[in-house]
Scaffold this motif. Structure first.
Motif, PDB file in Angstrom:
ATOM      1  N   SER A 144       0.831  -1.210   0.000  1.00 10.86           N
ATOM      2  CA  SER A 144       0.000   0.000   0.000  1.00 10.86           C
ATOM      3  C   SER A 144       0.867   1.262   0.000  1.00 10.86           C
ATOM      4  N   GLN A 145       1.981   1.225   0.730  1.00 11.53           N
ATOM      5  CA  GLN A 145       2.846   2.391   0.804  1.00 11.53           C
ATOM      6  C   GLN A 145       3.489   2.694  -0.555  1.00 11.53           C
ATOM      7  N   GLN A 146       3.821   1.664  -1.315  1.00 10.09           N
ATOM      8  CA  GLN A 146       4.379   1.879  -2.649  1.00 10.09           C
ATOM      9  C   GLN A 146       3.353   2.512  -3.586  1.00 10.09           C
ATOM     10  N   ILE A 147       2.088   2.121  -3.439  1.00 15.21           N
ATOM     11  CA  ILE A 147       1.035   2.740  -4.248  1.00 15.21           C
ATOM     12  C   ILE A 147       0.909   4.218  -3.904  1.00 15.21           C
ATOM     13  N   VAL A 148       1.020   4.537  -2.612  1.00 14.83           N
ATOM     14  CA  VAL A 148       0.941   5.936  -2.193  1.00 14.83           C
ATOM     15  C   VAL A 148       2.064   6.751  -2.810  1.00 14.83           C
ATOM     16  N   VAL A 149       3.277   6.220  -2.783  1.00  9.62           N
ATOM     17  CA  VAL A 149       4.411   6.946  -3.379  1.00  9.62           C
ATOM     18  C   VAL A 149       4.188   7.178  -4.862  1.00  9.62           C
ATOM     19  N   ALA A 150       3.555   6.199  -5.530  1.00  6.86           N
ATOM     20  CA  ALA A 150       3.343   6.329  -6.973  1.00  6.86           C
ATOM     21  C   ALA A 150       2.269   7.341  -7.327  1.00  6.86           C
ATOM     22  N   VAL A 151       1.220   7.418  -6.519  1.00  7.11           N
ATOM     23  CA  VAL A 151       0.077   8.269  -6.897  1.00  7.11           C
ATOM     24  C   VAL A 151       0.050   9.591  -6.134  1.00  7.11           C
ATOM     25  N   TYR A 152       0.980   9.787  -5.195  1.00  6.09           N
ATOM     26  CA  TYR A 152       0.904  11.011  -4.396  1.00  6.09           C
ATOM     27  C   TYR A 152       1.179  12.244  -5.247  1.00  6.09           C
ATOM     28  N   ALA A 153       1.925  12.056  -6.323  1.00  5.24           N
ATOM     29  CA  ALA A 153       2.176  13.194  -7.219  1.00  5.24           C
ATOM     30  C   ALA A 153       0.873  13.721  -7.802  1.00  5.24           C
TER      31      ALA A 153
ATOM     32  N   LEU B 191     -10.119  -6.983  11.515  1.00  2.90           N
ATOM     33  CA  LEU B 191     -10.362  -5.593  11.143  1.00  2.90           C
ATOM     34  C   LEU B 191      -9.129  -4.728  11.382  1.00  2.90           C
ATOM     35  N   THR B 192      -8.386  -5.012  12.445  1.00  3.69           N
ATOM     36  CA  THR B 192      -7.164  -4.257  12.706  1.00  3.69           C
ATOM     37  C   THR B 192      -6.147  -4.463  11.594  1.00  3.69           C
ATOM     38  N   VAL B 193      -6.008  -5.713  11.137  1.00  2.00           N
ATOM     39  CA  VAL B 193      -5.090  -6.000  10.031  1.00  2.00           C
ATOM     40  C   VAL B 193      -5.518  -5.272   8.770  1.00  2.00           C
ATOM     41  N   ILE B 194      -6.820  -5.310   8.472  1.00  2.00           N
ATOM     42  CA  ILE B 194      -7.314  -4.653   7.258  1.00  2.00           C
ATOM     43  C   ILE B 194      -7.094  -3.148   7.327  1.00  2.00           C
ATOM     44  N   LEU B 195      -7.384  -2.557   8.478  1.00  2.00           N
ATOM     45  CA  LEU B 195      -7.206  -1.110   8.609  1.00  2.00           C
ATOM     46  C   LEU B 195      -5.739  -0.703   8.512  1.00  2.00           C
ATOM     47  N   LEU B 196      -4.849  -1.489   9.097  1.00  2.00           N
ATOM     48  CA  LEU B 196      -3.425  -1.173   8.985  1.00  2.00           C
ATOM     49  C   LEU B 196      -2.929  -1.356   7.553  1.00  2.00           C
ATOM     50  N   ALA B 197      -3.421  -2.374   6.872  1.00  2.03           N
ATOM     51  CA  ALA B 197      -2.994  -2.598   5.489  1.00  2.03           C
ATOM     52  C   ALA B 197      -3.448  -1.462   4.573  1.00  2.03           C
ATOM     53  N   ALA B 198      -4.636  -0.933   4.837  1.00  2.00           N
ATOM     54  CA  ALA B 198      -5.168   0.138   3.991  1.00  2.00           C
ATOM     55  C   ALA B 198      -4.811   1.526   4.500  1.00  2.00           C
ATOM     56  N   ALA B 199      -4.086   1.621   5.599  1.00  2.00           N
ATOM     57  CA  ALA B 199      -3.790   2.917   6.207  1.00  2.00           C
ATOM     58  C   ALA B 199      -3.085   3.889   5.269  1.00  2.00           C
ATOM     59  N   PRO B 200      -2.039   3.481   4.537  1.00  6.03           N
ATOM     60  CA  PRO B 200      -1.391   4.459   3.651  1.00  6.03           C
ATOM     61  C   PRO B 200      -2.335   5.040   2.608  1.00  6.03           C
ATOM     62  N   LEU B 201      -3.168   4.196   2.028  1.00  2.00           N
ATOM     63  CA  LEU B 201      -4.079   4.666   0.987  1.00  2.00           C
ATOM     64  C   LEU B 201      -5.142   5.607   1.543  1.00  2.00           C
ATOM     65  N   LEU B 202      -5.578   5.366   2.761  1.00  2.00           N
ATOM     66  CA  LEU B 202      -6.641   6.184   3.337  1.00  2.00           C
ATOM     67  C   LEU B 202      -6.096   7.455   3.991  1.00  2.00           C
ATOM     68  N   LEU B 203      -4.944   7.356   4.631  1.00  2.00           N
ATOM     69  CA  LEU B 203      -4.407   8.518   5.330  1.00  2.00           C
ATOM     70  C   LEU B 203      -3.799   9.550   4.390  1.00  2.00           C
ATOM     71  N   MET B 204      -3.434   9.153   3.180  1.00  2.00           N
ATOM     72  CA  MET B 204      -2.946  10.162   2.243  1.00  2.00           C
ATOM     73  C   MET B 204      -4.056  11.127   1.825  1.00  2.00           C
ATOM     74  N   CYS B 205      -5.303  10.755   2.142  1.00  2.00           N
ATOM     75  CA  CYS B 205      -6.429  11.642   1.820  1.00  2.00           C
ATOM     76  C   CYS B 205      -6.433  12.893   2.691  1.00  2.00           C
ATOM     77  N   HIS B 206      -5.563  12.978   3.704  1.00  2.14           N
ATOM     78  CA  HIS B 206      -5.400  14.222   4.450  1.00  2.14           C
ATOM     79  C   HIS B 206      -4.902  15.364   3.559  1.00  2.14           C
ATOM     80  N   ALA B 207      -4.355  15.017   2.403  1.00  2.00           N
ATOM     81  CA  ALA B 207      -3.716  16.028   1.566  1.00  2.00           C
ATOM     82  C   ALA B 207      -4.696  17.048   1.017  1.00  2.00           C
ATOM     83  N   LEU B 208      -5.947  16.672   0.812  1.00  2.07           N
ATOM     84  CA  LEU B 208      -6.928  17.571   0.200  1.00  2.07           C
ATOM     85  C   LEU B 208      -8.115  17.751   1.138  1.00  2.07           C
ATOM     86  N   PRO B 209      -8.657  18.946   1.207  1.00  7.92           N
ATOM     87  CA  PRO B 209      -9.852  19.150   2.043  1.00  7.92           C
ATOM     88  C   PRO B 209     -11.032  18.315   1.574  1.00  7.92           C
TER      89      PRO B 209
END
Length: 252
Positions: free
Chosen positions: A85-94, A205-223
């Motif tokens: 998930s973190q690699q996907i974030v690095v790729a799409v954060y631009a 659920l904890t595993v799922i939330l941690l696995a998806a955390a990078p993809l969901l938390l990068m949404c802080h970038a935009l209001p």
């Protein structure tokens, strides 16, 4: 003249010393003359053998695992899933940075709410939160486990509570508790199985939330997408709060 011997009773049973026939129906032991007692004893023995091993195992699991969350951030498999998930974030954060730049450029033309003073900190926070989410999640799990232990206290821990429940119930089951106590213990076994299932669901659920955390938390970038990131924080906090509530229930 010699006195005549006493006349035997009509049913062929000898009289007792008082001259009265012994009362019937007072023998509750299993025998050929008391078939219902044999049936009742067999049913009681069956349910006792069914409940006792399950109760022992479930109370041991309750003491060791249910009131804590395993340190998922230290598991290699969890690191691999989170890394994907973190690699996907690095790729799409631009793309998010590009969208943030377009919002800033549209300030005081197409929109008047979001300036660079608001967007720039969001972009930084979103990137940091996404890349540090596994570390932050591990620390949150440690805090929840410590809070559960603090609620239970030093004198009342899960092992002591489970052992007390076991001793009380096993004493009744091995004694003269009867079917009522056995059925109460059977109901407790069912409830403990439900608690174990909630533990499995909670950890999943904890595993799922941690696995998806990078993809969901990068949404802080935009209001416009921040609500998704806030939902993740609420869901993750709620999952960890379950074990705290279970600790309160156990000590009660």
């Amino acid at each position: 003249h010699q006195p005549s011997p006493p006349t035997p009773p009509a049913d062929g049973q000898p009289p007792n010393q008082s001259g009265q026939t012994p009362p019937q129906g007072e023998d509750s032991s299993c025998g050929i003359t008391n078939i219902p007692a044999c049936v009742s004893g067999a049913i009681e023995s069956f349910f006792r053998d069914l409940v006792t091993p399950g109760l022992n195992s479930l109370l041991d699991l309750l003491a060791k695992y249910v009131l804590v969350t395993p340190p998922l951030d230290q598991l290699p498999v969890m690191g691999q899933i989170w890394g994907s998930s973190q690699q996907i974030v690095v790729a799409v954060y631009a793309l998010l940075v590009l969208a943030a730049g377009m919002i800033v450029m549209a300030y005081e033309t197409l929109q008047t709410r979001h300036s660079i003073k608001e967007i720039l900190p969001r972009v930084i926070v979103g990137f940091l939160a996404a890349n540090l989410s596994l570390f932050l999640g591990g620390k949150a799990i440690e805090i929840a486990n410590a809070l559960s232990q603090a609620i239970l206290g030093d004198q009342v821990n899960p092992q002591v509570a489970a052992e007390s429940m076991k001793n009380t119930l096993m004493g009744n089951l091995n004694g003269q508790g009867g079917l009522f106590v056995i059925f109460m213990a059977l109901a407790l076994v069912v409830m403990l199985v439900i608690v174990m299932l909630t533990y499995i669901v909670r950890v999943t659920l904890t595993v799922i939330l941690l696995a998806a955390a990078p993809l969901l938390l990068m949404c802080h970038a935009l209001p416009q997408t921040e609500g998704i990131a806030l939902w993740w924080w609420k869901a993750f906090g709620g999952v960890l709060a379950i074990q705290v509530g279970q600790s309160l229930a156990l000590i009660a």
